[in-house]
Write a protein that holds these residues in place. Structure first.
Motif, PDB file in Angstrom:
ATOM      1  N   ALA A   1       1.608  -4.388  -6.408  1.00 54.15           N
ATOM      2  CA  ALA A   1       1.043  -3.045  -6.317  1.00 54.15           C
ATOM      3  C   ALA A   1       0.113  -2.929  -5.115  1.00 54.15           C
ATOM      4  O   ALA A   1       0.156  -1.943  -4.372  1.00 54.15           O
ATOM      5  CB  ALA A   1       0.303  -2.699  -7.602  1.00 54.15           C
ATOM      6  N   LYS A   2      -0.730  -3.929  -4.910  1.00 55.44           N
ATOM      7  CA  LYS A   2      -1.659  -3.916  -3.780  1.00 55.44           C
ATOM      8  C   LYS A   2      -0.900  -3.926  -2.457  1.00 55.44           C
ATOM      9  O   LYS A   2      -1.242  -3.191  -1.527  1.00 55.44           O
ATOM     10  CB  LYS A   2      -2.598  -5.122  -3.867  1.00 55.44           C
ATOM     11  N   THR A   3       0.139  -4.732  -2.361  1.00 58.33           N
ATOM     12  CA  THR A   3       0.958  -4.787  -1.150  1.00 58.33           C
ATOM     13  C   THR A   3       1.644  -3.459  -0.901  1.00 58.33           C
ATOM     14  O   THR A   3       1.686  -2.968   0.228  1.00 58.33           O
ATOM     15  CB  THR A   3       2.001  -5.909  -1.273  1.00 58.33           C
ATOM     16  N   PHE A   4       2.169  -2.849  -1.941  1.00 56.55           N
ATOM     17  CA  PHE A   4       2.830  -1.555  -1.814  1.00 56.55           C
ATOM     18  C   PHE A   4       1.848  -0.492  -1.343  1.00 56.55           C
ATOM     19  O   PHE A   4       2.170   0.318  -0.470  1.00 56.55           O
ATOM     20  CB  PHE A   4       3.462  -1.149  -3.143  1.00 56.55           C
ATOM     21  N   ILE A   5       0.653  -0.475  -1.894  1.00 53.47           N
ATOM     22  CA  ILE A   5      -0.340   0.529  -1.508  1.00 53.47           C
ATOM     23  C   ILE A   5      -0.760   0.345  -0.058  1.00 53.47           C
ATOM     24  O   ILE A   5      -0.900   1.314   0.691  1.00 53.47           O
ATOM     25  CB  ILE A   5      -1.545   0.482  -2.466  1.00 53.47           C
ATOM     26  N   ARG A   6      -0.953  -0.894   0.393  1.00 54.18           N
ATOM     27  CA  ARG A   6      -1.285  -1.139   1.808  1.00 54.18           C
ATOM     28  C   ARG A   6      -0.164  -0.652   2.720  1.00 54.18           C
ATOM     29  O   ARG A   6      -0.414  -0.054   3.758  1.00 54.18           O
ATOM     30  CB  ARG A   6      -1.527  -2.623   2.046  1.00 54.18           C
ATOM     31  N   SER A   7       1.067  -0.927   2.335  1.00 52.78           N
ATOM     32  CA  SER A   7       2.207  -0.487   3.130  1.00 52.78           C
ATOM     33  C   SER A   7       2.267   1.038   3.191  1.00 52.78           C
ATOM     34  O   SER A   7       2.530   1.624   4.244  1.00 52.78           O
ATOM     35  CB  SER A   7       3.495  -1.043   2.537  1.00 52.78           C
ATOM     36  N   GLN A   8       2.006   1.690   2.081  1.00 53.37           N
ATOM     37  CA  GLN A   8       2.027   3.151   2.037  1.00 53.37           C
ATOM     38  C   GLN A   8       0.913   3.730   2.900  1.00 53.37           C
ATOM     39  O   GLN A   8       1.112   4.731   3.592  1.00 53.37           O
ATOM     40  CB  GLN A   8       1.899   3.627   0.593  1.00 53.37           C
ATOM     41  N   GLU A   9      -0.274   3.138   2.881  1.00 50.92           N
ATOM     42  CA  GLU A   9      -1.379   3.623   3.708  1.00 50.92           C
ATOM     43  C   GLU A   9      -1.058   3.487   5.188  1.00 50.92           C
ATOM     44  O   GLU A   9      -1.349   4.389   5.982  1.00 50.92           O
ATOM     45  CB  GLU A   9      -2.661   2.868   3.371  1.00 50.92           C
ATOM     46  N   ALA A  10      -0.435   2.374   5.581  1.00 49.01           N
ATOM     47  CA  ALA A  10      -0.055   2.186   6.981  1.00 49.01           C
ATOM     48  C   ALA A  10       0.995   3.213   7.394  1.00 49.01           C
ATOM     49  O   ALA A  10       0.920   3.786   8.491  1.00 49.01           O
ATOM     50  CB  ALA A  10       0.465   0.769   7.203  1.00 49.01           C
ATOM     51  N   ALA A  11       1.957   3.466   6.532  1.00 48.35           N
ATOM     52  CA  ALA A  11       2.994   4.460   6.842  1.00 48.35           C
ATOM     53  C   ALA A  11       2.378   5.853   6.958  1.00 48.35           C
ATOM     54  O   ALA A  11       2.756   6.632   7.845  1.00 48.35           O
ATOM     55  CB  ALA A  11       4.078   4.443   5.761  1.00 48.35           C
ATOM     56  N   ALA A  12       1.441   6.183   6.098  1.00 47.03           N
ATOM     57  CA  ALA A  12       0.781   7.491   6.159  1.00 47.03           C
ATOM     58  C   ALA A  12      -0.020   7.639   7.449  1.00 47.03           C
ATOM     59  O   ALA A  12      -0.046   8.713   8.057  1.00 47.03           O
ATOM     60  CB  ALA A  12      -0.120   7.692   4.942  1.00 47.03           C
ATOM     61  N   THR A  13      -0.663   6.565   7.901  1.00 50.67           N
ATOM     62  CA  THR A  13      -1.418   6.603   9.148  1.00 50.67           C
ATOM     63  C   THR A  13      -0.487   6.851  10.333  1.00 50.67           C
ATOM     64  O   THR A  13      -0.788   7.677  11.208  1.00 50.67           O
ATOM     65  CB  THR A  13      -2.187   5.287   9.347  1.00 50.67           C
ATOM     66  N   HIS A  14       0.641   6.156  10.364  1.00 54.36           N
ATOM     67  CA  HIS A  14       1.608   6.357  11.441  1.00 54.36           C
ATOM     68  C   HIS A  14       2.181   7.769  11.417  1.00 54.36           C
ATOM     69  O   HIS A  14       2.347   8.404  12.465  1.00 54.36           O
ATOM     70  CB  HIS A  14       2.731   5.339  11.369  1.00 54.36           C
ATOM     71  N   LEU A  15       2.466   8.266  10.233  1.00 55.35           N
ATOM     72  CA  LEU A  15       3.011   9.608  10.103  1.00 55.35           C
ATOM     73  C   LEU A  15       2.001  10.655  10.556  1.00 55.35           C
ATOM     74  O   LEU A  15       2.351  11.618  11.232  1.00 55.35           O
ATOM     75  CB  LEU A  15       3.435   9.857   8.656  1.00 55.35           C
ATOM     76  N   ARG A  16       0.732  10.453  10.213  1.00 58.62           N
ATOM     77  CA  ARG A  16      -0.325  11.375  10.624  1.00 58.62           C
ATOM     78  C   ARG A  16      -0.447  11.403  12.146  1.00 58.62           C
ATOM     79  O   ARG A  16      -0.557  12.472  12.749  1.00 58.62           O
ATOM     80  CB  ARG A  16      -1.657  10.963   9.987  1.00 58.62           C
TER      81      ARG A  16
END
Length: 121
Positions: free
Chosen positions: A42-57
């Motif tokens: 879960a922690k790994t998934f959340i970190r990956s999602q945060e990085a993807a959101a930053t790139h998308l932003r």
């Protein structure tokens, strides 16, 4: 994540219906390991999602940033400026473009001072 949670429930069930204490302890230990696995995933998934959101932003902020530079360029071109002033402004504009967007400033707390003679709301 789902598999880790499923294993946690499964081993908790084994621990509850175990016939001996040793089986209950082993099942409880395996449940704890599966819970740790689920937490790690879960922690790994959340970190990956945060990085993807930053790139998308940053991807969607780029056209806005470019439009600001173009607007500044138009204002400089349409203004009655001397060559020296225009050169200074364009130099600052190019430096801002090379530096890239700056992160927004951290929100500051507002301190409201009381004024003698006034009543608070």
């Amino acid at each position: 994540m789902g598999a880790g949670f499923f294993l946690l429930v499964l081993f908790a069930g084994f621990a509850l219906w175990a016939s001996t204490t040793a089986v209950a302890i082993v099942a409880g230990g395996l449940g704890a390991v599966s819970a740790a696995l689920a937490g790690y995933v879960a922690k790994t998934f959340i970190r990956s999602q945060e990085a993807a959101a930053t790139h998308l932003r940053s991807y969607f902020d780029q056209p806005l940033e470019l439009s600001r530079y173009l607007a500044a360029e138009r204002l400089v071109a349409d203004g009655d400026l001397s060559q020296e002033q225009r050169g200074e402004i364009l130099t600052a504009l190019v430096q801002a473009m090379v530096a890239g967007p700056q992160p927004p400033p951290a929100p500051q707390s507002v301190v409201v001072a009381s004024v003698p003679g006034q009543q608070g709301a």
